[in-house]
Design an enzyme around this catalytic site. Sequence first.
Site, PDB file in Angstrom:
ATOM      1  N   TRP A 435       7.338  -1.328  -5.109  1.00  0.00           N
ATOM      2  CA  TRP A 435       6.640  -0.605  -4.112  1.00  0.00           C
ATOM      3  C   TRP A 435       5.296  -1.059  -3.885  1.00  0.00           C
ATOM      4  O   TRP A 435       4.779  -1.346  -2.987  1.00  0.00           O
ATOM      5  CB  TRP A 435       6.648   0.848  -4.399  1.00  0.00           C
ATOM      6  CG  TRP A 435       6.211   1.799  -3.017  1.00  0.00           C
ATOM      7  CD1 TRP A 435       7.018   2.350  -2.108  1.00  0.00           C
ATOM      8  CD2 TRP A 435       4.668   1.730  -2.826  1.00  0.00           C
ATOM      9  NE1 TRP A 435       6.219   2.815  -1.278  1.00  0.00           N
ATOM     10  CE2 TRP A 435       4.960   2.566  -1.402  1.00  0.00           C
ATOM     11  CE3 TRP A 435       3.519   1.592  -3.195  1.00  0.00           C
ATOM     12  CZ2 TRP A 435       3.737   2.995  -0.695  1.00  0.00           C
ATOM     13  CZ3 TRP A 435       2.387   2.020  -2.462  1.00  0.00           C
ATOM     14  CH2 TRP A 435       2.384   2.544  -1.364  1.00  0.00           C
ATOM     15  N   TYR A 439       4.172  -3.126  -0.604  1.00  0.00           N
ATOM     16  CA  TYR A 439       2.813  -2.429  -0.100  1.00  0.00           C
ATOM     17  C   TYR A 439       1.766  -3.352   0.179  1.00  0.00           C
ATOM     18  O   TYR A 439       1.255  -3.564   1.621  1.00  0.00           O
ATOM     19  CB  TYR A 439       2.504  -1.155  -0.279  1.00  0.00           C
ATOM     20  CG  TYR A 439       1.236  -0.334   0.339  1.00  0.00           C
ATOM     21  CD1 TYR A 439       1.677   0.115   1.720  1.00  0.00           C
ATOM     22  CD2 TYR A 439       0.132  -0.599  -0.205  1.00  0.00           C
ATOM     23  CE1 TYR A 439       0.767   0.703   2.358  1.00  0.00           C
ATOM     24  CE2 TYR A 439      -0.987   0.067   0.762  1.00  0.00           C
ATOM     25  CZ  TYR A 439      -0.565   0.657   1.970  1.00  0.00           C
ATOM     26  OH  TYR A 439      -1.678   1.253   2.658  1.00  0.00           O
ATOM     27  N   ASP A 455      10.222   4.391  -0.770  1.00  0.00           N
ATOM     28  CA  ASP A 455       9.269   5.216  -0.457  1.00  0.00           C
ATOM     29  C   ASP A 455       9.726   6.556  -0.069  1.00  0.00           C
ATOM     30  O   ASP A 455      10.556   6.683   0.767  1.00  0.00           O
ATOM     31  CB  ASP A 455       8.483   4.636   0.808  1.00  0.00           C
ATOM     32  CG  ASP A 455       7.194   5.425   1.162  1.00  0.00           C
ATOM     33  OD1 ASP A 455       6.129   5.309   0.505  1.00  0.00           O
ATOM     34  OD2 ASP A 455       7.474   6.256   1.857  1.00  0.00           O
TER      35      ASP A 455
END
Length: 524
Positions: A435, A439, A455
């Site tokens: 993640w 990101y 997410d």
Amino acid sequence: MDDDHCYLAVRSGDARFDGVIFVGVTSTGIYCRPSCPAVAPKRENTVFFPSAAAAQGAGFRACKRCRPDATPGSPEWNARADAVGRAMRMIADGAVDRDGVAGLSAALGYSERQLQRLLTAELGAGPLALARAQRAQTARVLLETTDLSMADTAFAAGFASIRQFNETIREVFARTPTELRARSAHRDGSARLDTVGHPDGGPLAGTISLRLPYRAPCDLGHTFGFLGARAVPGVEEVTPDGYRRVLRLPHGTGIAELAPGDGPGYVRCRLRLEELRDLGTAVQRCRRLLDLDADPQAVAEVLGTDTLVAPLVAAAPGLRSPGHVDPAELAVRAIVGQQVSVAAARTVAGRLVERYGKPLTVPIGGPSGGLTHVFPLVETLAEADPQELPMPRGRARALVALSTALASGDIDLGPGADRDESAERLRALPGIGPWTADYIRMRALGDPDVFLHTDLGVRQALERLGHPGDGHSAATTARAWRPWRSYASHHLWASNSRAAPSPPRTRPRSAHRRTPHPTTKDTR
């Protein structure tokens, strides 16, 4: 697009192709943007170019009416991950002016001859010509909005000599620098040069107001809200009109104030720079921050035909995927925000700024000074003791490891970075899971095709739409949203803010992840 399709765009005055193609009119010797309000030229009198530099190299002068050199940048360079796309992002950031063609080639891993051949084949111009076109646009901004001397304007725009400056302005705009300044309709007194904040005779501070164009529609309200909710105290703040922040630039520090324009099609930008040489770089970084080079029509053509997300696209037309002005800062903040709320992440980041950031000479923003520091350098954070950082020890060690990798150059997050390689190296660091790496790839590297399928906010939005919220199902569904999955993620997040608040949920733990996935209140 072949020439016939390009001509159709010119005949229809389609503004979507501004900055993507440029039309040269052989009967007049000028080049225009497709949406130029002048009468469309005859087909036999037109030639088409993929860049303003190519048109200038062919001997065409910029149209004084439509100002084709001031169009939004091509969205192609946001999406492309090959050498040409990376080179264009670096040239826009001022790499040629700072390091020369040799430095640009070395950073990309090509010889100068190879890079020249690649860029000329696709854009009709080499790196020097592309950088020259950008310098000409920067010089025009300075000529039309400031009273800076001609010599200072030339060097601030990146020219190596006054002669080169004079010749370029005459070739590109068919006017001398003096004539260009005298006939400007943009000198309204809002731009000025001063030495406020430098009473000791330090670097000259320049305050410049300009417009940043974009392709409509553009949901600026969502973008400024997104940035404002995550504004780090001392570095960023929300203003009555919009948003402003401190910039770390190649030659000094800057302040950027951004607000919606008085009319459609542009953002008002006010830049205060220690070194005017940073003007071009500051403009490009503000454009990346607000994602102003995006093509919302292209995004809508893909997402708007999907039955799942089409209602979200219709509810928020022109939604952008905000980038960042400093990729290293964004990466540090992604670590800081793991498993904490937005408010908590801002507080922790503010403490890092206060302790490790460089104070501004004079605070900006009233008597108390809302902007006080430059965000800490990764070199400084790499030397910090993890036990003294205001966060859990595991996260502190991850932050120091990331800062060390960025400071040493082991990981590159700059505009010319290889996105796949950078993401792979990020995931190899302790404390950085998929993640966080994705990101960072979405915002720091400006990748328009990243979908954060694990997410929690994305999962909640999908479940609200009647879709299974598990990561596998979400990732499978999102394949139909390529190459705009970053925008799909933002549409799903935005739908959560429009929906009624839901009861708190307990998130199941996974035995296979190295770091906990962020909650919906992470630093998205």
